[in-house]
Design a protein around this motif. Structure first.
Motif, PDB file in Angstrom:
ATOM      1  N   SER A   1      -0.119  -1.557  -4.940  1.00  0.00           N
ATOM      2  CA  SER A   1       0.693  -1.781  -6.132  1.00  0.00           C
ATOM      3  C   SER A   1       1.704  -2.877  -5.839  1.00  0.00           C
ATOM      4  O   SER A   1       1.846  -3.320  -4.700  1.00  0.00           O
ATOM      5  CB  SER A   1       1.417  -0.490  -6.528  1.00  0.00           C
TER       6      SER A   1
ATOM      7  N   PRO B   1      -8.290  -0.913  -4.026  1.00  0.00           N
ATOM      8  CA  PRO B   1      -7.945   0.261  -4.820  1.00  0.00           C
ATOM      9  C   PRO B   1      -6.502   0.109  -5.316  1.00  0.00           C
ATOM     10  O   PRO B   1      -5.551   0.273  -4.555  1.00  0.00           O
ATOM     11  CB  PRO B   1      -8.082   1.426  -3.829  1.00  0.00           C
TER      12      PRO B   1
ATOM     13  N   HIS C   1      -3.159   3.618  -2.459  1.00  0.00           N
ATOM     14  CA  HIS C   1      -3.488   2.574  -3.422  1.00  0.00           C
ATOM     15  C   HIS C   1      -2.490   1.423  -3.293  1.00  0.00           C
ATOM     16  O   HIS C   1      -1.363   1.601  -2.835  1.00  0.00           O
ATOM     17  CB  HIS C   1      -3.463   3.133  -4.844  1.00  0.00           C
TER      18      HIS C   1
ATOM     19  N   GLU D   1      -0.632   8.429  -5.987  1.00  0.00           N
ATOM     20  CA  GLU D   1      -1.547   7.339  -5.645  1.00  0.00           C
ATOM     21  C   GLU D   1      -1.353   6.793  -4.230  1.00  0.00           C
ATOM     22  O   GLU D   1      -1.475   5.594  -3.989  1.00  0.00           O
ATOM     23  CB  GLU D   1      -1.493   6.223  -6.696  1.00  0.00           C
TER      24      GLU D   1
ATOM     25  N   THR E   1      -3.239   0.755  -8.150  1.00  0.00           N
ATOM     26  CA  THR E   1      -2.678   1.813  -8.984  1.00  0.00           C
ATOM     27  C   THR E   1      -3.158   1.632 -10.420  1.00  0.00           C
ATOM     28  O   THR E   1      -3.589   0.544 -10.812  1.00  0.00           O
ATOM     29  CB  THR E   1      -1.140   1.810  -8.919  1.00  0.00           C
TER      30      THR E   1
ATOM     31  N   GLN F   1       0.869  -1.172   0.000  1.00  0.00           N
ATOM     32  CA  GLN F   1       0.000   0.000   0.000  1.00  0.00           C
ATOM     33  C   GLN F   1       0.909   1.225   0.000  1.00  0.00           C
ATOM     34  O   GLN F   1       1.729   1.406   0.898  1.00  0.00           O
ATOM     35  CB  GLN F   1      -0.906   0.001   1.218  1.00  0.00           C
TER      36      GLN F   1
END
Length: 133
Positions: free
Chosen positions: A33, A115, A31, A28, A117, A22
């Motif tokens: 990734s 959520p 978010h 971002e 990226t 996170q």
């Protein structure tokens, strides 16, 4: 427009889950990734991916093949040129570190509820990365 070079690692466990971090900073922030970040001067993309994984997750990895490269525009930050590599864990202890707020393993189904990226779920699925074990 500023071009930012970045590298990331796609790490998949024995049951097909991908390791996500996170993001603790913009762009971002918040978010999820794959672990990665800026390429430092003198580093290759693969070296940067390895270093970033260690800093963000506490894991040592072996970097494999490049899975994809993508350009992602972020208005105030410029264009990020991101190279993503397959990676295999070879040591370490999983823990959020550096600029990651959290770390977790995520299944393919989880990708639809988190959520993520920009475009990450699409790239993971197109590459077949989560089905490689």
């Amino acid at each position: 427009m500023t071009r930012v070079l970045a590298a990331s690692a796609v790490i998949v466990d024995d049951v097909g889950r991908v390791l996500l971090v996170q993001r603790g900073h913009e762009p971002e922030k918040g978010h999820w990734s794959v672990p990665g970040g800026h390429v430092e001067e003198g580093e290759t993309f693969a070296e940067a991916a390895r270093r970033e994984v260690l800093e963000e997750t506490g894991l040592h990895v072996e970097i494999g093949d490049e899975l994809w490269a993508v350009e992602v525009p972020y208005d105030e930050y410029g264009v990020f040129e991101i190279h993503d590599f397959a990676a295999t864990v070879v040591g370490g202890t999983l823990q959020a570190g550096d600029d990651a707020d959290d770390v977790r393993w995520a299944s393919d189904a989880d990708l639809d509820s988190l959520p993520l990226t920009k475009g990450l779920a699409t790239y993971l699925r197109r590459s077949g990365a989560m089905s490689r074990r």
